[in-house]
Motif scaffolding. Structure first.
Motif, PDB file in Angstrom:
ATOM      1  N   GLU A 115       0.873  -1.224   0.059  1.00 56.14           N
ATOM      2  CA  GLU A 115       0.036   0.021  -0.076  1.00 56.14           C
ATOM      3  C   GLU A 115       0.925   1.141   0.027  1.00 56.14           C
ATOM      4  OE1 GLU A 115      -3.093  -0.143  -0.419  1.00 56.14           O
ATOM      5  OE2 GLU A 115      -3.876  -2.287   0.386  1.00 56.14           O
TER       6      GLU A 115
ATOM      7  N   GLU B 294      -4.525   4.977  -0.216  1.00 51.25           N
ATOM      8  CA  GLU B 294      -3.555   4.066   0.068  1.00 51.25           C
ATOM      9  C   GLU B 294      -2.595   4.070   1.259  1.00 51.25           C
ATOM     10  OE1 GLU B 294      -4.453   1.940  -1.837  1.00 51.25           O
ATOM     11  OE2 GLU B 294      -4.989   2.545  -3.949  1.00 51.25           O
TER      12      GLU B 294
ATOM     13  N   HIS C 213      -4.718   2.890   4.006  1.00 51.61           N
ATOM     14  CA  HIS C 213      -4.527   1.447   3.933  1.00 51.61           C
ATOM     15  C   HIS C 213      -3.320   0.762   4.630  1.00 51.61           C
ATOM     16  CE1 HIS C 213      -7.432   1.326   0.269  1.00 51.61           C
ATOM     17  NE2 HIS C 213      -8.079   1.856   1.470  1.00 51.61           N
TER      18      HIS C 213
ATOM     19  N   GLU D 123     -12.055   0.714  -1.615  1.00 51.44           N
ATOM     20  CA  GLU D 123     -11.255   0.379  -2.913  1.00 51.44           C
ATOM     21  C   GLU D 123     -12.355   0.669  -4.251  1.00 51.44           C
ATOM     22  OE1 GLU D 123      -8.263  -0.163  -3.649  1.00 51.44           O
ATOM     23  OE2 GLU D 123      -7.359  -0.893  -1.902  1.00 51.44           O
TER      24      GLU D 123
HETATM   25 FE   LIG Z   1      -5.262  -0.175  -1.022  1.00 54.07          FE
END
Ligand SMILES: [Fe+2]
Ligand SMILES: [Fe+2]
Lengths: 95, 328
Positions: free
Chosen positions: B58, B88, B91, B171
């Motif tokens: 990520e 990201e 994440h 996502e």
């Molecule tokens: Fe991701």
């Protein structure tokens, strides 16, 4: 590498008024103000809440999973703590 | 996620046959395993390796797209890309937290990424020379990631499953914005259409490699499936991705760069699916072992970010210590 580990904070968010704060995850930060800022950036990008609590992870006292049986199993045979244990005539209606 | 308590703690479990059978029974009953529960050392190690790699992916994954933020062709595209890259980063943080509950520290994971000891998804070692690459990444790379991550929401390890639920919610916009971007390029002039096709040509095969080596030589798969860390094998997920993605390409007038791609009625237990060509596994292993086009750049960028941020970490810790001392 930084010598000291960056402290860990647990993050709790209240989705809206009327609900409890709920654990959502954790962040690392040097102090409470930075932890609050990080929690806001990491956990509320999509209107997930209107209030944040942060707590130093080291301050949390957790029950030991090894004691889960003795802690929580005794409740399972105390069915007399639930309303359905008691027989009352159907004619009474809702009680 | 109560990780701090575990760092440095003795995580060894005495793994008698009885212990392992009891653990497997919990897994088979679909019970979630939580951080302080007894678990086989190999279960813990597998998860540390897997969640750590996922987190690194990520974080490193922010680099190829971050490269285009300043050059996004419109404000609409720029806010979308900014939001995606920020997601990201988020994440990565959810996942590092989940890994930390297993007794590994954030500092240790960072060190392993920077030293090259820990791996991240090989897909991020490919360059992003054109704007269409941003569309291809959202559509294909995030699309493949979703295929992988949806079953991980049911992973037997609680903190990983919870992090994945959060990630999966976020996502879906990533893939949609990428596909929309590709679609608008295919509706543009000849150059724009060619740029879209070129990006697809470069990203298609690496996207298929994202699911990992074929089941026939994937070392970790069997035990992971037995412990319900994974729910589907690499090849099963890859097939699902191909079947879902080929019609999406057709819909916007793009062609997969695979002459062997053809519909096969007998696949998927008679429901049908696509046969596809041979994947170049030599290329995959080359990139995994550090010889992809961008491996050195990616690690250099992460090292620079870590080193340039050192004074901030040190100053903030010193400030916090001083505040504490003043208050005492
Ligand atoms: Fe991701
Ligand atoms: Fe994504």
């Amino acid at each position: 590498m930084t010598e000291n580990l960056m402290p860990l904070w647990e993050v709790f968010i209240r989705p809206r008024n009327g609900l409890n704060h709920k654990h959502v995850g954790s962040v690392h930060a040097a102090d409470a103000a930075m932890a609050m800022q990080a929690a806001r950036d990491v956990y509320t990008r999509r209107e997930e809440g209107n209030s944040i609590w942060i707590i130093p992870a080291a301050s949390i006292v957790a029950s030991d999973p090894a004691n889960a049986e003795e802690n929580f199993d005794p409740a399972s045979d105390k069915i007399y703590r639930h309303p359905s244990f008691y027989d009352i005539p159907d004619d009474v209606g809702h009680m | 996620m109560y990780s701090q308590g575990l760092i440095g703690a003795d995580t060894a479990t005495k793994e008698t046959a009885e212990f392992l059978a009891e653990f497997q029974a919990r897994i088979d009953a679909e019970e979630k395993i939580e951080p302080n529960d007894p678990m086989p050392q190999a279960y813990r190690n597998t998860l540390i390796r897997m969640i750590g790699q996922h987190a690194h992916s990520e974080i490193v994954g922010m680099l190829p797209e971050g490269n285009w933020i300043t050059r996004a062709p419109s404000l609409r595209r720029k806010v979308a890309l900014l939001a995606k890259v920020q997601d990201e980063g988020g994440h990565g943080l959810y996942l590092y937290s989940a890994a930390e509950t297993l007794g590994v520290s954030r500092e240790q994971m960072t060190e392993e990424l920077l030293s090259g000891k820990a791996k991240y998804s090989s897909i991020f070692n490919y360059p992003t020379p054109t704007w269409a690459d941003i569309g291809a990444i959202g559509w294909l790379v995030d699309g493949a990631a979703i295929m992988n991550q949806v079953p991980l929401c049911r992973c037997s390890y609680g903190p990983y499953a919870r992090a994945m639920i959060r990630v999966c919610k976020e996502e879906s916009f990533h893939q949609r914005q990428g596909y929309e971007l590709m679609k608008s390029l295919t509706e543009g002039n000849e150059d724009q259409k060619a740029m879209a096709q070129d990006a697809l040509n470069r990203w298609w095969w690496p996207s298929l490699m994202m699911f990992g080596p074929p089941d026939s030589d994937s070392q970790h798969s069997d035990q992971s499936m037995k412990w319900k860390i994974k729910r589907f094998s690499n090849d099963e997920l890859r097939q699902k991705f191909v079947d879902a993605t080929v019609p999406q390409a057709e819909l916007i007038g793009l062609t997969m760069p695979d002459p062997d791609l053809k519909w096969n009625n007998s696949l998927n237990n008679g429901a049908g699916g696509y046969d596809f060509g041979e994947i170049d596994w030599d290329e995959f292993w080359r990139v995994v072992k550090g010889h992809g086009m961008m491996n050195k750049d990616r690690i250099r960028a992460r090292k620079k970010a870590w080193e340039d941020g050192a004074w901030v970490r040190e100053a903030s810790l010193a400030y916090a210590a001083k505040q504490k001392a003043n208050a005492a």
